[in-house]
Design an enzyme around this catalytic site. Structure first.
Site: not given
Ligand SMILES: NC(=O)c1ccc[n+]([C@@H]2O[C@H](COP(=O)([O-])OP(=O)(O)OC[C@H]3O[C@@H](n4cnc5c(N)ncnc54)[C@H](O)[C@@H]3O)[C@@H](O)[C@H]2O)c1
Length: 348
Positions: A45, A56, A112, A161, A225, A227, A231, A292
């Site tokens: 991407r 992205e 998805r 969390d 997470g 990704d 990060k 992932s």
């Molecule tokens: N791989 C994929 O295809 C894909 C798809 C969607 C989202 N994501 C990633 O997944 C992650 C979560 O997305 P989301 O929409 O749920 O985000 P979100 O912000 O809604 O939730 C993230 C949670 O993580 C918690 N957190 C942060 N640091 C932490 C730690 N050290 N220990 C425990 N908890 C912690 C936060 O308090 C929050 O509740 C993001 O990084 C996003 O980029 C990846």
């Protein structure tokens, strides 16, 4: 006219069919598409980074259809009243280049991503898995739990969390749906006794959310997470100890957990397991890691599934997005009448 699935229509469709059924439907489409991996024109991407996050574009095509998704990732957004991840996208007909579907994809991405995690876990986790740690209890977490239940029968969650209000929200949303939920006291406590560990935290840093010594033999890690460059979530020792499975290697080398490892560290692309070329889990004590990052094929499959599911139903609206005059070369005809009317009105 182009089919339109906006947020209200998407939310109604998911509520109507049920999130688990929607995730399962997308999973079966995804598996079929992953098994025909060579059919797709693939590219990592295209990312625009800023200090607060990333925006992205995720394009992909086969001989019939083209799809793209616009998606952001801004980990500090919830503290400012915005969501971490939002998205929209389109599906187009390769034969004439016209879009056939435009859709919101914030909800669709959660579906998805859950479908992709479940697809990987079916291939890689122990088949007797029933307990999952969920570390990071934000927007993706409910969908991850539901996808794993539908595909593998996960019925017990150990949730953690750093924000107690996020844990309370997840417990409140999932307990009525029949999950047994243990609110952990730390990430280590969450990992204890878990067959699958899902990490879905959001923080733009090279974090170590899960340590190697907390991971029992036989665990499957579903790390979603980490990704983005800079990060990550996993202790690199887990990646060295376990077998790492990825979506599209050129993209994951830049964005995934494996950015912490040597660029030649061996990884297996998931599609080779799904099409039977390569073995996934080979023994019960094996630690498997799905690193992932989210790949465009998953959006292609989700949009394709959605288009078929909602066509001709109340969940599909339309939007006039293509300027198409009767004479394809006379684009000006669409504005000439308007222009003449404006001139006549100002002369009068
Ligand atoms: N791989 C994929 O295809 C894909 C798809 C969607 C989202 N994501 C990633 O997944 C992650 C979560 O997305 P989301 O929409 O749920 O985000 P979100 O912000 O809604 O939730 C993230 C949670 O993580 C918690 N957190 C942060 N640091 C932490 C730690 N050290 N220990 C425990 N908890 C912690 C936060 O308090 C929050 O509740 C993001 O990084 C996003 O980029 C990846």
């Amino acid at each position: 006219m182009v089919m339109l699935v906006d947020v209200p229509r998407m939310a109604s469709w998911i509520s109507y069919v049920g999130p688990e059924a929607a995730i399962e439907g997308i999973r079966s489409r995804l598996e079929a598409d992953y098994r025909r991996w060579p059919d797709f024109d693939k590219t990592p991407r295209i990312a625009a980074h800023s200090p607060l996050g990333v925006i992205e574009l995720m394009p992909i095509a086969d001989a019939e259809r083209y799809a793209f998704k616009y998606v952001n990732g801004h980990p500090a957004n919830p503290l400012r009243g915005y969501q971490t991840v939002t998205a929209f996208g389109a599906l187009a007909d390769v034969h004439n280049g016209y879009p056939v579907l435009v859709a919101e994809m914030t909800l669709l991405t959660a579906l998805r991503t859950a479908a992709t995690s479940a697809m990987a876990a079916v291939a890689l986790a122990r088949s007797d898995s029933h307990t999952m740690a969920v570390i990071g209890n934000g927007s993706q977490s409910e969908f991850q739990a539901l996808g794993m239940r539908a595909a593998l029968g996960i019925d017990t969650l150990r949730i953690w969390d750093t924000d107690p209000t996020a844990m309370a929200k997840l417990a409140r949303n999932l307990a009525p749906l029949g999950f047994e939920i243990h609110c952990a006291t730390s990430a280590e406590d969450a990992c204890r006794g878990a067959d699958i560990v899902t990490t879905c935290t959001a923080d733009k840093t090279l974090a170590t959310i899960v340590r190697d010594e907390w991971i029992a033999p036989g665990t499957h890690l579903n790390a979603i997470g980490g990704d983005c460059p800079g990060k990550t979530e996993l202790d690199p020792a887990i990646l060295n100890r376990g077998d790492v499975f990825v979506e599209f290697t050129p993209q994951t080398r830049i964005e995934g957990e494996i950015q912490q490892l040597h660029p030649d560290h061996p990884v297996t692309e998931l599609w080779t397991v799904l099409d039977g070329t390569v073995a996934g889990r080979t023994h019960d004590d094996q630690v498997t890691v799905f690193d992932s990052v989210g790949f465009a094929l998953e959006d292609f499959s989700a949009l394709s599934y959605l288009a078929d599911a909602v066509a001709g139903t109340r969940f599909a609206g339309t939007v006039d997005l293509i300027a198409d005059p009767d004479d394809p070369r006379d684009l000006f005809s669409l504005v000439a009448g308007e222009e003449a009317a404006v001139r006549a009105a100002s002369a009068a």
